[in-house]
Design a protein around this motif. Structure first.
Motif, mmCIF file in Angstrom:
data_model
loop_
_atom_site.group_PDB
_atom_site.id
_atom_site.type_symbol
_atom_site.label_atom_id
_atom_site.label_comp_id
_atom_site.label_asym_id
_atom_site.label_seq_id
_atom_site.Cartn_x
_atom_site.Cartn_y
_atom_site.Cartn_z
ATOM 1 N N ARG A 43 0.824 -1.225 0.000
ATOM 2 C CA ARG A 43 0.000 0.000 0.000
ATOM 3 C C ARG A 43 0.851 1.265 0.000
ATOM 4 N NH1 ARG A 43 -5.115 -1.540 2.838
ATOM 5 N NH2 ARG A 43 -5.796 -3.234 1.496
ATOM 6 N N ARG A 44 2.014 1.173 0.586
ATOM 7 C CA ARG A 44 2.878 2.358 0.645
ATOM 8 C C ARG A 44 3.429 2.712 -0.728
ATOM 9 N NH1 ARG A 44 6.098 1.704 6.407
ATOM 10 N NH2 ARG A 44 4.195 1.581 7.614
ATOM 11 N N VAL A 59 -4.158 5.515 -3.826
ATOM 12 C CA VAL A 59 -5.527 5.169 -4.231
ATOM 13 C C VAL A 59 -6.442 6.387 -4.079
ATOM 14 C CG1 VAL A 59 -7.407 3.500 -4.004
ATOM 15 C CG2 VAL A 59 -5.108 2.837 -3.327
ATOM 16 N N PHE A 95 -10.570 7.608 -4.501
ATOM 17 C CA PHE A 95 -11.929 7.076 -4.627
ATOM 18 C C PHE A 95 -12.913 8.125 -5.130
ATOM 19 C CE2 PHE A 95 -9.862 4.550 -1.378
ATOM 20 C CZ PHE A 95 -10.161 3.276 -1.807
ATOM 21 N N ASP A 134 -15.638 8.894 -3.596
ATOM 22 C CA ASP A 134 -16.148 9.705 -2.477
ATOM 23 C C ASP A 134 -15.034 10.358 -1.656
ATOM 24 O OD1 ASP A 134 -15.186 7.407 -1.421
ATOM 25 O OD2 ASP A 134 -16.909 6.961 -0.173
ATOM 26 N N GLN A 165 -12.894 10.206 0.498
ATOM 27 C CA GLN A 165 -12.368 9.616 1.742
ATOM 28 C C GLN A 165 -11.403 10.532 2.473
ATOM 29 O OE1 GLN A 165 -13.001 6.322 2.891
ATOM 30 N NE2 GLN A 165 -13.282 5.014 1.137
ATOM 31 N N LEU A 166 -11.870 11.720 2.804
ATOM 32 C CA LEU A 166 -11.024 12.640 3.571
ATOM 33 C C LEU A 166 -11.485 12.661 5.030
ATOM 34 C CD1 LEU A 166 -10.931 15.632 1.059
ATOM 35 C CD2 LEU A 166 -9.160 13.919 1.404
ATOM 36 N N LEU A 167 -10.563 13.034 5.901
ATOM 37 C CA LEU A 167 -10.932 13.168 7.319
ATOM 38 C C LEU A 167 -11.547 14.549 7.499
ATOM 39 C CD1 LEU A 167 -7.674 11.733 8.902
ATOM 40 C CD2 LEU A 167 -9.885 10.609 8.784
ATOM 41 N N ARG A 185 -12.513 16.202 10.022
ATOM 42 C CA ARG A 185 -12.114 17.062 11.138
ATOM 43 C C ARG A 185 -10.652 17.505 11.051
ATOM 44 N NH1 ARG A 185 -14.820 14.622 16.549
ATOM 45 N NH2 ARG A 185 -15.140 12.749 15.329
ATOM 46 N N GLU A 213 -3.399 18.656 6.980
ATOM 47 C CA GLU A 213 -3.335 17.481 7.865
ATOM 48 C C GLU A 213 -3.749 16.201 7.141
ATOM 49 O OE1 GLU A 213 -4.274 19.658 12.161
ATOM 50 O OE2 GLU A 213 -5.920 18.876 10.942
ATOM 51 N N PHE A 263 -1.017 13.311 6.902
ATOM 52 C CA PHE A 263 -1.404 12.057 7.553
ATOM 53 C C PHE A 263 -0.721 10.841 6.911
ATOM 54 C CE2 PHE A 263 -4.848 8.777 7.847
ATOM 55 C CZ PHE A 263 -4.873 8.677 9.224
ATOM 56 N N ALA A 264 -0.667 10.864 5.562
ATOM 57 C CA ALA A 264 -0.097 9.726 4.833
ATOM 58 C C ALA A 264 1.413 9.623 5.021
ATOM 59 C CB ALA A 264 -0.428 9.837 3.350
ATOM 60 N N ILE A 266 2.490 8.842 9.511
ATOM 61 C CA ILE A 266 2.442 7.490 10.087
ATOM 62 C C ILE A 266 3.726 6.710 9.837
ATOM 63 C CG2 ILE A 266 -0.052 7.111 10.238
ATOM 64 C CD1 ILE A 266 0.076 5.758 7.561
ATOM 65 N N ARG A 325 -2.997 13.501 -1.447
ATOM 66 C CA ARG A 325 -2.681 12.534 -0.408
ATOM 67 C C ARG A 325 -2.143 11.237 -1.019
ATOM 68 N NH1 ARG A 325 -7.614 10.617 2.841
ATOM 69 N NH2 ARG A 325 -7.905 9.421 0.942
#
Lengths: 235, 299
Positions: free
Chosen positions: A80-81, A85, A87, A89, A91-93, A95, A100, A104-105, A108, A152
């Motif tokens: 995955r790294r 990917v 999508f 929709d 798929q964001l956070l 908040r 950020e 985030f990606a 981690i 991202r």
């Protein structure tokens, strides 16, 4: 050189439905490939198997030389790294700010703050959203949100970018914007595989097109040589 | 360095998350608080029962009455023989004069009766007071002492002592079992509460997985969050234990009903109990989070 190689891949779900039948497919490094087909033809299953969200029942799927079919669950993150990917929709956070969400990606993996900062800004610059770094996703338009999702996906410098109907929720003009961003990324050397229903985009881009039907490859057109009618038939 | 950065990020995120999802965190914290208070009460009860039982057991003494005509040499021999037995903690000699004096001090009737006899005429016997190491073996030891030449009678409260030991044993087992059962129940209760809080964040987990976070990357912030919840949840039980127990101790003057039932000294007992509560809170919080997040890690 092939970045992806499907060898006799079969996917049968526990329900007994076979989504993919003995599929062989090679994708070269730096390619831009559209995967098209009617609903339920297996296109989502096909790309999900690349980033190992689904596991094939039979066959080999080599991604950058690694057989993802044999990858243990606990090691999936390794592949995955190397893959970004995107999508339909986004798929964001909700908040977290744009910055950020992209950072985030990287965070981690324990990257130093300064490196995270420069990479995030570079990715946001590429998608043209550097000036919105401090905004929250709900303050952005659909197209802008999708561009954040793309930033991202590429911030980590993946060799492969998978897009699952990234323009599905967007109007025509915004879709063109997104496609321009993707083309830009492709020019920088990233291989892109995109699942779409949007015939106009496919025709305008003149890239390789793989047409799926009932889990089998029906047609595989080279750049700009596919026939318009066939695509329209798949709508 | 990289590991340190990842860890510090995990801790920072966990801390943020506790406050960002405050209403849900509050549910977990209250759950931990309530159960830890119950754990604290049962720990205090069980430790005091244990303490009381140990004190009583320590008090149990075998009294070996020696023959009336015993010489001082023979008496020494008896003492040596007792010392040679296993399971002997201490042996104290109490002469008939000492016993007579004690008895005379205790009541006027005794004084009147005993003062009529000279030392030779006295029916009171010299004794050895024997304390044993293992209370459960007291019967055997008493039996062996009885066989020694010069010993006429052996008393240790037969029957009563055995009964008391078995009652204490049961009480101990029950209280320890209760504490363990409570801790297990707490762990699962907290796991479920945290599961609800994590359910609302499964999207976050999905995205983490998508961008290539390993299972450890995903689990760690949640486990740290559990640790914080455990610490926050144990604050009130710890304060309640320290102030509550000290107040209770002072109120009763360190004993309940009679000097026979003594409470444990608050220091260092309350600190050990507090440490134990904190440890249980933290472990249970971490276990709860780990269990709850595990469900969302299946690929």
């Amino acid at each position: 050189m092939d970045i992806i190689r499907f060898q006799h891949v079969k996917k049968q779900y526990k329900t007994g439905v076979t989504a993919i039948h003995d599929l062989n497919l090679n994708i070269e490094k730096g390619d831009f490939v559209f995967v098209i087909g009617s609903t339920g033809c297996g296109k989502s299953t096909l790309i999900k198997m690349i980033y190992r969200a689904e596991k094939p029942t039979n066959g080999k799927i080599l991604v950058g030389g690694i057989d993802v079919a044999k990858l243990r669950d606990s090691k999936v993150y390794k592949i995955r790294r190397k893959i970004g990917v995107v999508f339909q929709d986004f798929q964001l956070l909700s908040r977290s700010t744009v910055y950020e969400n992209v950072a985030f990606a990287l965070e981690i993996f324990g990257l130093p703050k300064s490196e995270v900062h420069s990479k995030v800004l570079k990715a946001l610059d590429l998608v043209g959203l550097k000036h919105k770094a401090k905004n929250y996703p709900n303050q952005l338009s659909g197209g802008e949100q999708q561009r954040v999702a793309i930033a991202r996906a590429i911030v980590n410098g993946p060799k492969l970018l998978i897009c699952d109907e990234p323009t599905g929720n967007l109007d025509e003009n915004t879709s063109i914007e997104i496609m321009n961003v993707l083309e830009e990324i492709n020019k920088l050397g990233t291989t892109i595989i995109m699942v779409t229903h949007d015939t106009d985009i496919v025709n305008r881009m003149k890239k390789r097109v793989v047409l799926l039907d009932s889990g089998r490859i029906l047609k595989d057109y080279e750049k700009g040589t596919y026939k318009h009618e066939t695509i329209q038939n798949t709508k | 360095m990289k590991l340190f950065r990842i860890l510090s990020r995990n801790i920072r995120d966990a801390f943020k998350s506790v406050f960002r999802n405050f209403s849900l965190s509050l549910a977990s914290i209250s759950c931990i608080t309530i159960t830890l208070i119950v754990v604290a009460i049962s720990v205090i009860l069980s430790m005091n029962v244990n303490n009381f039982a140990t004190l009583v057991e320590k008090d149990v003494t075998i009294v070996a009455f020696l023959d009336l005509e015993i010489t001082s040499d023979q008496r020494q021999q008896v003492s040596d023989s007792i010392h040679h037995l296993d399971n002997i903690e201490s042996v104290t000699f109490k002469s008939k004069t000492e016993i007579a004096n004690e008895m005379m001090e205790s009541s006027e009737e005794f004084k009147a009766a005993l003062s009529k006899w000279t030392e030779e005429e006295s029916p009171i016997q010299d004794t050895y007071l024997v304390k044993v190491k293992d209370i459960e073996q007291i019967g055997d030891t008493a039996e062996k002492i009885k066989k020694i030449d010069g010993v006429s009678i052996v008393k240790y409260g037969e029957g009563m002592v055995e009964q008391m030991i078995s009652v204490f044993d049961i009480v101990r087992k029950i209280t320890i079992g209760m504490v363990i059962a409570l801790i297990i129940v707490t762990a699962f209760l907290i796991a479920n509460t945290i599961k609800i809080t994590i359910f609302s964040r499964r999207r976050e987990i999905e995205i983490m997985r998508l961008v290539g976070a390993s299972n450890i990357n995903i689990k760690n912030p949640f486990i740290f969050e559990g640790l914080f919840l455990g610490i926050l949840g144990s604050i009130i039980p710890i304060i309640a234990t320290i102030y509550g127990y000290v107040t209770l101790y002072n109120h009763f003057g360190g004993q309940i009903f009679s000097p026979f039932i003594r409470l444990m000294d608050p220091q260092p007992f309350v600190y050990y109990t507090s440490g134990f509560l904190l440890l249980v809170g933290v472990l249970v919080g971490m276990f709860g989070s780990w269990r709850a997040v595990r469900k969302y890690l299946k690929i």
